[in-house]
Design an enzyme around this catalytic site. Structure first.
Site, PDB file in Angstrom:
ATOM      1  N   HIS A  92      -0.754  -1.544  -0.660  1.00  6.72           N
ATOM      2  CA  HIS A  92      -1.273  -0.108  -0.276  1.00  6.72           C
ATOM      3  C   HIS A  92      -0.784  -0.281   1.166  1.00  6.72           C
ATOM      4  CE1 HIS A  92      -2.739   3.848  -0.045  1.00  6.72           C
ATOM      5  NE2 HIS A  92      -4.393   2.938   1.179  1.00  6.72           N
ATOM      6  N   ASP A 146      -0.741   1.755   4.319  1.00  2.00           N
ATOM      7  CA  ASP A 146      -1.023   3.562   4.946  1.00  2.00           C
ATOM      8  C   ASP A 146       0.299   3.646   6.134  1.00  2.00           C
ATOM      9  OD1 ASP A 146      -3.211   3.401   3.562  1.00  2.00           O
ATOM     10  OD2 ASP A 146      -4.110   2.768   5.630  1.00  2.00           O
ATOM     11  N   ASP A 151      -6.147   6.098  -2.309  1.00  3.37           N
ATOM     12  CA  ASP A 151      -7.203   5.721  -1.094  1.00  3.37           C
ATOM     13  C   ASP A 151      -7.207   7.391  -0.421  1.00  3.37           C
ATOM     14  OD1 ASP A 151      -8.680   4.136   1.099  1.00  3.37           O
ATOM     15  OD2 ASP A 151      -6.610   3.864   2.192  1.00  3.37           O
ATOM     16  N   HIS A 167      -2.734  10.455   4.190  1.00  3.31           N
ATOM     17  CA  HIS A 167      -4.365  10.372   4.399  1.00  3.31           C
ATOM     18  C   HIS A 167      -4.902   9.703   4.797  1.00  3.31           C
ATOM     19  CE1 HIS A 167      -3.631   7.147   2.129  1.00  3.31           C
ATOM     20  NE2 HIS A 167      -4.316   6.430   2.246  1.00  3.31           N
TER      21      HIS A 167
END
Length: 1013
Positions: free
Chosen positions: A262, A264, A374, A579
């Site tokens: 993951h 971001d 997420d 997000h």
């Protein structure tokens, strides 16, 4: 038998941690290290390679916040190490074990080839296996000194979140850079012991398997020579083989593992750092794929692939090769993993369009699933949008963070507002950063809600948030857990394979209807208001630019539709819907750059629109309506003069004054236009709003009541608003002035000014216009509060069993009561352009141009009537991770619409967000398309992305009921097709009398491709 459990467990832990783990590297020799501090922002490899380096000693501090230090490391493999597995081992001075928000580095060969990244849990770079002995090693290492924003678990503010405030004090102390022998037998022993010990500790105290493993470990430790761990490792492993070879139970749960990292796209680091994170993580992943044939890695976010393609072509080539080999699985099919609530409907469609097209173009792969582990809740339009983009499944993880209620399913059918269902999985391992620890394996089985109906779940494995990804240690754990008694079984496979097996096993999975509401992170609907406003306005400016560019392309000879510019601008907006950007949960640097980007996007879109309108011809003044409904309202000319005009949907009209039926009157603090009468109290609140058409008072209590609450959540300041915020507040009732500022037959306006708190001011202009029942409240705030939230309340005299809030391509109803914990947990919710409250025969809407968060409550008065209150969340003041979040100037408008139906709310929501445009133009072409039929609403008009010249129209049913109608074109129509979101044909559309016949179910989205004659 005596109980020896405690002794054995303590013995195994100490021997593992202090003797086995420390013997993994059998011998080391240090690199010779030199360093060069790059000035300012990161530099290309070629510039770093040509720089002058200075000698650098281990134990030396390095790395100012957000800096880049290049290290040249030279060494030679000792001749006597021939035949050994040799690695470079680098410790930059890592803090803790999270690979995301701290020192990271990418190791290059001297020709610029990226080899692999190093981070706290992945410190090695393979040199040779086996070594010849005598090899020369020469690396250039690009090390990023990113600050640890998460230090102290977000318990204090920090200036480190922006390079403008972070200072230049070195953050890290370089510990080691060595050439080392990896003792493979000891390394495997380390993993054998880890897996068995963790499994043992998760099994029940009365489970025979637990004691069997304990005694096997105890006997094996007897064989460990503390003076020669390497020499005795093989014997210890042999003793453990029986415990590791016992097969799992026939009914054991199966976990489908897929590698994941993951990353971001921005969060506690800026976008520029994410570009480097992708290169580091993807280098690690492709290296791991070379080492493990059974490894499969799932990776979403087309934007990140594009960054690697453009900036790291050699890493990009390795990704392409891994995709061909079947070890790299593009997933998700979105431009970024966007927030699940805040992007507009057309923006979510474009996330899928741009994301899926990227994977089709560059890999020949059409992704089948939505990968959103997420995001902070998911809107109820997703199932339909996902299906229209060609997806078959949906994955999320964040619902495991619910504060109040445990979500009841892990595998289920998710049904959206239109009735579309998509097969959905929510991994019971409760993390998207799994590492197959004993605790995680046990948790996945314990949590799994589908026991008896199904037997498999998915686990994304690998370190993440700031990247890092899977490691060889995690792959080794997966191999040991493939078939091990007492544990769930692990199989590494593509997520498409998991979903196919899960659906086959569990076709009658339960159904969840409506939004996937996250009972946490509710403040993300409000934090960083300027970022949210930039998104909202960009979405509407994009709609406007596409519409007028299409109009000009059809009617203005010589005009060229700006495909490339619109594509680039859309991608910029889509990126910032990530997000942790749009929700307002990133560091100051991210939001400072976001605001600048939105300003640039707005400037460019205004220019594109002006260019398109000008192409239609000059010599007059016309009013342009980019909205989907005919409008009759007041606009201002260039000199500010109000004019009442009537303009068709998606069309234009001359700027000619058309008198409304009744003028506006201003009498003291009373505004009256014959439709509504508004009384402003001395304290600046709305003391009365009377709907003159219905003959009823709208307000049960003073309206537009501004309430300032203390807002300190238990944790996650920018993310959360906890229910206790309601308990402490101040009503802003001390208006410094209430003044009539406009008295015109077409416009009446009263300005209210207030000062409060720590030097904050708020100026609101309450406006009533001729011909409209809408009461606008233009708001200008100079905000200097900390740990506060400002709300605006409208208590209306309506007994509404539910509120209706606009979401993507429709609206959702939420109960206004709190009978259950599920309803009580929705004390702060999201919506888009409007919230509607209604009882049979009457309704009221609250409209906004950039606000998302709100709450709705109701009380019963002593007179037996019911007061239902909508409160908009206007602005917050969290201090973590950005200590200056929301400080300064905010300008926005919200409005009260008495006597509103859902249709009225939809229309006025568009009107407020798409103001009429007055421009110099003489051309009067027909609207590109005109929709006829109640509830048939046009959302987008554009030219087809393939540059064929076809016109693409996306429309939807907006009321929540069935709709039939027609779509007429302002150009000769030669044919029409219904398409998916990617503009690929599904079936021919029916054409009757030169118009497209439209029949829609509630909230159905329809994309039409129109061929010009």
């Amino acid at each position: 038998m005596h109980d020896e459990s405690r002794r054995i467990e303590e013995r195994v832990q100490r021997l593992h941690d202090q003797r086995i783990k420390t013997a993994v590297y059998a011998a080391t020799v240090p690199f010779e290290v030199e360093a060069w501090q790059a000035p300012g922002e990161p530099v290309p490899f070629e510039e770093a390679a040509a720089a002058s380096y200075e000698p650098f000693a281990m134990g030396t501090p390095w790395g100012p916040p957000w800096g880049t230090t290049w290290f040249r490391m030279r060494g030679q493999v000792p001749a006597e190490w021939a035949g050994k597995r040799v690695e470079a081992v680098i410790d930059l001075g890592f803090v803790g074990d999270w690979p995301g928000n701290q020192a990271e580095a990418l190791v290059h060969l001297t020709d610029g080839t990226p080899l692999k990244a190093v981070n706290p849990l992945n410190q090695y770079v393979a040199i040779a296996n086996p070594a010849q002995g005598g090899e020369t090693v020469d690396y250039l290492v690009e090390a990023a000194s990113n600050p640890d924003i998460l230090a102290d678990n977000f318990s204090r503010t920090t200036p480190l979140g922006d390079k403008l405030t972070a200072g230049d004090k070195p953050l890290y102390t370089f510990r080691a850079a060595d050439i080392a022998i990896l003792d493979e037998e000891v390394w495997h022993l380390d993993l054998d012991v880890q897996v068995l010990r963790e499994l043992m500790l998760e099994l029940g105290e009365h489970d025979p398997r637990r004691h069997e493993i304990a005694h096997a470990l105890d006997r094996a430790m007897d064989l460990l020579d503390l003076d020669d761990v390497s020499g005795s490792a093989a014997a210890v492993r042999e003793a453990l083989k029986p415990a590791l070879s016992k097969p799992a139970h026939a009914s054991a749960h199966t976990i489908s593992g897929v590698g994941h990292a993951h990353i971001d796209s921005a969060w506690l680091w800026p976008i520029r750092e994410t570009k480097r994170k992708t290169s580091r993580t993807f280098s690690n992943v492709t290296s791991l794929a070379d080492e493990y044939d059974d490894f499969i890695f799932a990776c979403s976010q087309a934007q990140q692939y594009e960054w690697v393609r453009d900036n790291y072509p050699k890493v990009w080539a390795r990704i392409q090769e891994s995709v061909k080999n079947g070890q790299w699985a593009p997933v998700g099919g979105m431009w970024v993993e966007a927030d699940g609530n805040l992007p507009g409907g057309e923006a979510v469609a474009r996330q899928f369009i741009h994301g899926k097209r990227f994977f089709i173009e560059h890999f020949g792969i059409e992704t089948k699933g939505v990968w959103l582990p997420d995001s902070f809740g998911y809107n109820a339009a997703y199932p339909q949008l996902a299906k229209l983009a060609g997806n078959e499944w949906f994955l999320t993880q964040k619902i495991s963070w619910n504060q109040t209620n445990k979500f009841p399913h892990h595998t289920f059918w998710w049904e959206g507002i239109d009735g579309t269902r998509i097969f959905t999985h929510f991994p019971p391992v409760d993390t998207y950063n799994a590492r197959f620890s004993g605790e995680e394996m046990s948790r996945a089985v314990r949590n799994y809600s589908e026991k008896g109906g199904a037997s498999r779940s998915l686990a994304p494995f690998g370190w993440g948030d700031g990247g890092g990804g899977p490691t060889r240690e995690i792959m080794e754990r997966a191999r040991r857990l493939a078939d091990l008694e007492g544990s769930a079984k692990v199989v590494v496979e593509h997520p498409d394979e998991f979903f196919a097996k899960a659906r086959e096993e569990y076709p009658d999975a339960p159904v969840w209807v409506g939004e996937l509401y996250l009972e946490l992170h509710r403040a993300t609907y409000t934090s960083q208001a300027r970022t949210k406003q930039g998104n909202r306005r960009s979405e509407h400016l994009l709609r406007e630019a596409e519409l007028w560019a299409t109009t000009a392309a059809l009617h203005a000879p010589g005009y060229s539709y700006p495909h490339e510019k619109l594509d680039r601008l859309w991608k910029t907006v889509l990126l910032h819907q990530f997000h942790d950007i749009l929700p307002g949960s990133s560091i100051a640097w991210v939001h400072r750059e976001a605001e600048a980007e939105y300003a640039r996007v707005a400037e460019e879109l205004h220019a594109l629109t002006a260019e398109a309108v000008a192409a239609l011809g000059a010599g007059g003044t016309r009013v342009f309506n980019a909205g989907p409904y005919d409008r009759a309202e007041v606009v201002r000319t260039a000199d500010g003069t109000p004019v009442y005009v009537e303009v068709p949907a998606s069309g234009s009209a001359p700027l000619a004054d058309t008198a409304p039926t009744q003028p506006v009157t201003v009498d003291g603090r009373v505004l009256d236009n014959g439709l509504v009468r508004v009384e402003v109290a001395e304290d600046g609140t709305l003391s009365s709003v009377r709907d003159l058409r219905a003959g009823r008072e709208v307000l049960a209590e003073p309206g537009n009541l501004l309430r300032l609450h203390t807002d300190l959540p238990n944790y996650w300041d920018a993310w959360d608003i906890d229910k206790h915020y309601k308990n402490r507040y101040t009503d802003l009732l001390d208006a410094s002035s209430v003044t009539v500022v406009e008295r015109d037959p077409l416009i009446g306006a009263i300005r209210v000014e207030r000062s409060f708190g720590k030097g904050s001011t708020i100026t609101q202009t309450i406006t009533v216009r001729a011909g409209s029942p809408r009461i606008d409240i233009e708001t200008d705030i100079d905000w200097h509060e900390t740990e506060k939230i400002l709300k605006a309340a409208f208590p209306v005299d309506i007994r509404a069993p539910h509120s209706s809030a606009e979401i993507q391509f429709g609206h959702i109803q939420r109960p206004t009561h709190t009978n259950t914990t599920w309803e009580s947990a929705r004390f702060e919710v999201s919506g888009h352009r409007w919230v509607h409250l209604g009882e049979p025969g009457y309704g009221v809407a609250v409209i906004n141009d950039s606000t998302y968060g709100h709450d709705v409550s109701r009380t019963v008065r002593e007179d037996g009537g019911t007061t239902t209150t909508v409160r908009l969340s206007l602005v917050r003041a969290p201090r973590i991770p950005d200590p200056e979040a929301d400080q300064g100037r905010h300008r926005f408008t919200y409005a009260l619409l008495p006597g509103a139906t859902i249709e009225d709310a939809v229309a006025e929501g568009y009107s407020l967000n798409l103001p009429l445009r007055v421009a110099d133009a003489a051309g009067a072409p027909e609207p590109v398309v005109s929709a006829e039929g109640e509830g048939v609403t046009v959302e987008a008009v554009k030219l087809a992305d393939d540059a064929s010249g076809d016109v693409v129209v996306r429309l939807y049913e907006s009321r929540g009921g069935r709709a039939t109608g027609t779509l007429r074109t302002g150009f000769p129509l030669a044919g029409a097709q219904i398409t998916d979101l990617l503009e690929r044909p599904l079936e021919d559309a029916e054409i009757t009398d030169g118009a497209v016949a439209v029949s829609l179910r509630p909230f159905q989205i329809l994309t039409l491709r129109l061929r010009r004659g």
